[in-house]
Design a protein around this motif. Structure first.
Motif, short mmCIF file in Angstrom:
data_model
loop_
_atom_site.label_atom_id
_atom_site.label_comp_id
_atom_site.label_asym_id
_atom_site.label_seq_id
_atom_site.Cartn_x
_atom_site.Cartn_y
_atom_site.Cartn_z
N LEU A 330 14.29 1.30 12.97
CA LEU A 330 15.50 1.55 12.18
C LEU A 330 15.20 1.48 10.68
O LEU A 330 15.69 2.31 9.90
CB LEU A 330 16.59 0.55 12.56
CG LEU A 330 17.16 0.70 13.97
CD1 LEU A 330 18.14 -0.42 14.27
CD2 LEU A 330 17.82 2.06 14.16
N LEU A 331 14.38 0.51 10.26
CA LEU A 331 14.05 0.41 8.84
C LEU A 331 13.18 1.60 8.40
O LEU A 331 13.31 2.08 7.27
CB LEU A 331 13.34 -0.91 8.55
CG LEU A 331 14.23 -2.15 8.44
CD1 LEU A 331 13.41 -3.34 7.97
CD2 LEU A 331 15.40 -1.92 7.50
N ASP A 332 12.30 2.06 9.29
CA ASP A 332 11.50 3.24 8.96
C ASP A 332 12.39 4.47 8.80
O ASP A 332 12.14 5.33 7.95
CB ASP A 332 10.44 3.48 10.04
CG ASP A 332 9.14 2.77 9.74
OD1 ASP A 332 9.00 2.19 8.64
OD2 ASP A 332 8.25 2.77 10.61
N TRP A 333 13.39 4.59 9.63
CA TRP A 333 14.35 5.70 9.51
C TRP A 333 15.04 5.66 8.15
O TRP A 333 15.15 6.68 7.45
CB TRP A 333 15.38 5.63 10.64
CG TRP A 333 16.57 6.54 10.48
CD1 TRP A 333 17.81 6.20 10.02
CD2 TRP A 333 16.63 7.95 10.77
NE1 TRP A 333 18.64 7.29 10.01
CE2 TRP A 333 17.95 8.38 10.47
CE3 TRP A 333 15.72 8.87 11.26
CZ2 TRP A 333 18.35 9.69 10.63
CZ3 TRP A 333 16.12 10.19 11.43
CH2 TRP A 333 17.43 10.59 11.12
N LEU A 334 15.48 4.48 7.72
CA LEU A 334 16.14 4.34 6.43
C LEU A 334 15.18 4.63 5.28
O LEU A 334 15.54 5.28 4.29
CB LEU A 334 16.73 2.93 6.29
CG LEU A 334 17.86 2.58 7.25
CD1 LEU A 334 18.26 1.12 7.08
CD2 LEU A 334 19.07 3.49 7.04
N LEU A 335 13.94 4.16 5.40
CA LEU A 335 12.96 4.40 4.36
C LEU A 335 12.65 5.89 4.23
O LEU A 335 12.58 6.43 3.12
CB LEU A 335 11.68 3.61 4.65
CG LEU A 335 10.53 3.79 3.65
CD1 LEU A 335 10.94 3.35 2.25
CD2 LEU A 335 9.29 3.01 4.10
N LEU A 336 12.47 6.56 5.35
CA LEU A 336 12.17 7.99 5.33
C LEU A 336 13.32 8.78 4.69
O LEU A 336 13.09 9.71 3.91
CB LEU A 336 11.90 8.50 6.74
CG LEU A 336 11.58 9.99 6.89
CD1 LEU A 336 10.41 10.40 6.01
CD2 LEU A 336 11.30 10.34 8.34
N ARG A 337 14.55 8.42 4.99
CA ARG A 337 15.69 9.10 4.38
C ARG A 337 15.70 8.89 2.87
O ARG A 337 16.07 9.79 2.11
CB ARG A 337 17.00 8.61 5.00
CG ARG A 337 17.30 9.20 6.36
CD ARG A 337 18.65 8.70 6.87
NE ARG A 337 19.74 9.04 5.95
CZ ARG A 337 20.44 10.16 6.02
NH1 ARG A 337 20.18 11.07 6.94
NH2 ARG A 337 21.42 10.38 5.15
N THR A 338 15.31 7.71 2.42
CA THR A 338 15.27 7.45 0.98
C THR A 338 14.17 8.27 0.32
O THR A 338 14.38 8.87 -0.75
CB THR A 338 15.02 5.96 0.71
OG1 THR A 338 16.05 5.18 1.34
CG2 THR A 338 15.03 5.66 -0.77
N VAL A 339 12.99 8.31 0.94
CA VAL A 339 11.88 9.09 0.39
C VAL A 339 12.21 10.58 0.41
O VAL A 339 11.83 11.34 -0.49
CB VAL A 339 10.58 8.81 1.17
CG1 VAL A 339 9.44 9.67 0.67
CG2 VAL A 339 10.21 7.33 1.05
N GLN A 340 12.95 11.03 1.42
CA GLN A 340 13.38 12.43 1.52
C GLN A 340 14.47 12.73 0.51
O GLN A 340 14.67 13.88 0.12
CB GLN A 340 13.89 12.70 2.94
CG GLN A 340 14.48 14.07 3.16
CD GLN A 340 13.44 15.16 3.32
OE1 GLN A 340 12.24 14.88 3.38
NE2 GLN A 340 13.87 16.40 3.40
N ASN A 341 15.22 11.72 0.12
CA ASN A 341 16.36 11.86 -0.80
C ASN A 341 17.46 12.74 -0.20
O ASN A 341 18.03 13.61 -0.84
CB ASN A 341 15.92 12.46 -2.14
CG ASN A 341 16.99 12.31 -3.21
OD1 ASN A 341 17.71 11.31 -3.25
ND2 ASN A 341 17.10 13.28 -4.10
N GLY A 342 17.75 12.46 1.08
CA GLY A 342 18.81 13.22 1.73
C GLY A 342 18.57 13.37 3.21
O GLY A 342 17.76 12.64 3.81
N SER A 343 19.25 14.31 3.81
CA SER A 343 19.15 14.52 5.24
C SER A 343 17.76 15.01 5.62
O SER A 343 17.12 15.77 4.88
CB SER A 343 20.19 15.54 5.71
OG SER A 343 21.50 15.10 5.41
#
Length: 399
Positions: A330-343
């Motif tokens: 779950l934390l990796d999912w949140l981190l990836l969304r932040t690095v992606q800066n969106g969906s």
């Protein structure tokens, strides 16, 4: 002799301490990413003109995205810069691509350097050396061929550089462009989770995490340590370059915009070979990596911590391990969304598949790096000495 029970308890304490530390790193990286990444670039006129930038582009061969990637450097929103393209061989197909862009954008200051100059075993350094010596500006951006540049990325990097007089290097955190296929999913998941977690936490803690695929350097600082030629004996020239500058009192900074890798020939095998090559370099530079790196991965760390919790806390290992994996996911999912800066360009199920694949392959990649110490880069092979110096096994070109 130390009784076996004390040895068991000692290992259990070690695993739990490592588990707590890695969770702190995980939380640190996620928090820092929300503050550091994608900060608004200041487009107001500066009090003093921005310094000029010489952009070095080492090229070898052509992939389907090369022309579109290079074209993004001709359309940068920055007042003064030059493009210095570097190829080893005049017969390289990249020459035709570069000449086509030079004709298309005659207003952009750009030059092509052919032949290189042998100053060590590192082919990238050899390729760039003539262009580096000819660079006209006080800032030098080294940018790999597969990087796709946002129009405001160079401005962001220069503003980070100008924020303090003692900043010697501003480097972009590696990430990946959106693309189709499982290999692209694997690449984005790895660079947006495992790589981003370690990269961001290292930057926050002031640890050298410099990856030179997109790196802006002060020319005066680099010349203090002998220019790029001083690092020709290393394959991991980026790490040793940053190390040399830090030892002289210069600071490193991560840019707010990630480096967007956009190679047009992605493959799962190619990605794993790349990760194994990087692991071999880390092991040669820092031998303790072979022992400590598995503890940075979700599955080995969770298994060790679950066993330790059973020994020290009488916890049930299986539920402990499953909760650990779920929370990490779950934390990796949140981190990836932040690095992606969106969906994200894929579903949660696809992310789950890519995440499980990435985590399951990590121990195998490290094992491959340990069992096959030779470094293979394109058509060349190298052997590393402890400390990071390299010897080419099959020399290819004479400069």
């Amino acid at each position: 002799m130390i009784p076996m029970v004390y040895t068991v308890y000692g290992f259990a304490v070690f695993f739990l301490v490592a588990w707590v530390c890695l969770w702190l790193i995980h939380i640190m990286a996620l928090s820092y990413s929300k503050w550091k990444l994608y900060r608004t670039v200041d487009r107001s006129p500066p009090e003093l003109p921005y310094p000029g930038v010489s952009i070095l582009k080492p090229l070898t061969g052509v992939d389907p995205n090369l022309e579109s990637n290079l074209e993004t450097f001709f359309t940068l929103d920055y007042p003064t810069y030059e493009l210095l393209f570097c190829v080893e061989d005049e017969r390289d197909e990249a020459v035709k691509v570069v000449n086509g862009l030079l004709h298309k954008y005659p207003e952009v200051e750009a030059r092509l350097f052919v032949g290189g100059s042998r100053v060590g075993v590192n082919p990238k350094i050899n390729n760039m050396q003539p262009a580096y010596l000819s660079a006209r500006h006080p800032l030098v951006l080294v940018s790999d061929s597969g990087i796709r540049m946002r129009e405001d990325a160079l401005l962001d990097m220069v503003q980070q550089m100008q924020s303090r007089e003692d900043v010697g290097i501003v480097h972009q955190m590696p990430f990946a462009c959106d693309a189709e296929g499982f290999a692209a999913l694997y690449e984005k998941v790895y660079f947006g989770t495992t790589q981003a977690r370690l990269y961001l936490s290292a930057d926050f803690l002031g640890i050298n995490c410099h990856v030179g695929m997109s790196s802006l350097v002060r020319r005066v600082a680099l010349d203090e340590v002998g220019g790029i030629a001083a690092f020709g004996e290393y394959l991991a020239e980026d790490y040793f370059m940053a190390k040399a500058l830090v030892e002289r009192g210069w600071r490193l900074r991560v840019a707010s915009l990630p480096a967007l890798q956009n190679c047009g020939t992605r493959s799962v095998g190619g990605m794993q070979a790349r990760l194994a090559r990087w692991a071999r370099l880390r092991i040669a530079m820092l031998p303790a990596t072979a022992l400590l790196e598995p503890l940075s991965e979700c599955l080995p760390l969770g298994a060790g911590a679950a066993w330790a919790a059973g020994v020290l806390l009488s916890a049930e290992p299986l539920p402990f391990f499953l909760v650990h994996v779920l929370a990490w996911f779950l934390l990796d999912w949140l981190l990836l969304r932040t690095v992606q800066n969106g969906s994200l360009p894929f579903t949660k199920v696809q992310f789950l598949v890519g995440w499980v694949w990435s985590e399951a392959c990590a121990p195998l990649v490290l094992a491959t790096a340990l069992l096959r110490p030779e470094i293979e880069w394109r058509t060349r092979s190298y052997r590393l000495e402890w400390g990071g110096r390299a010897h080419e096994l099959k020399p290819k070109l004479k400069f």
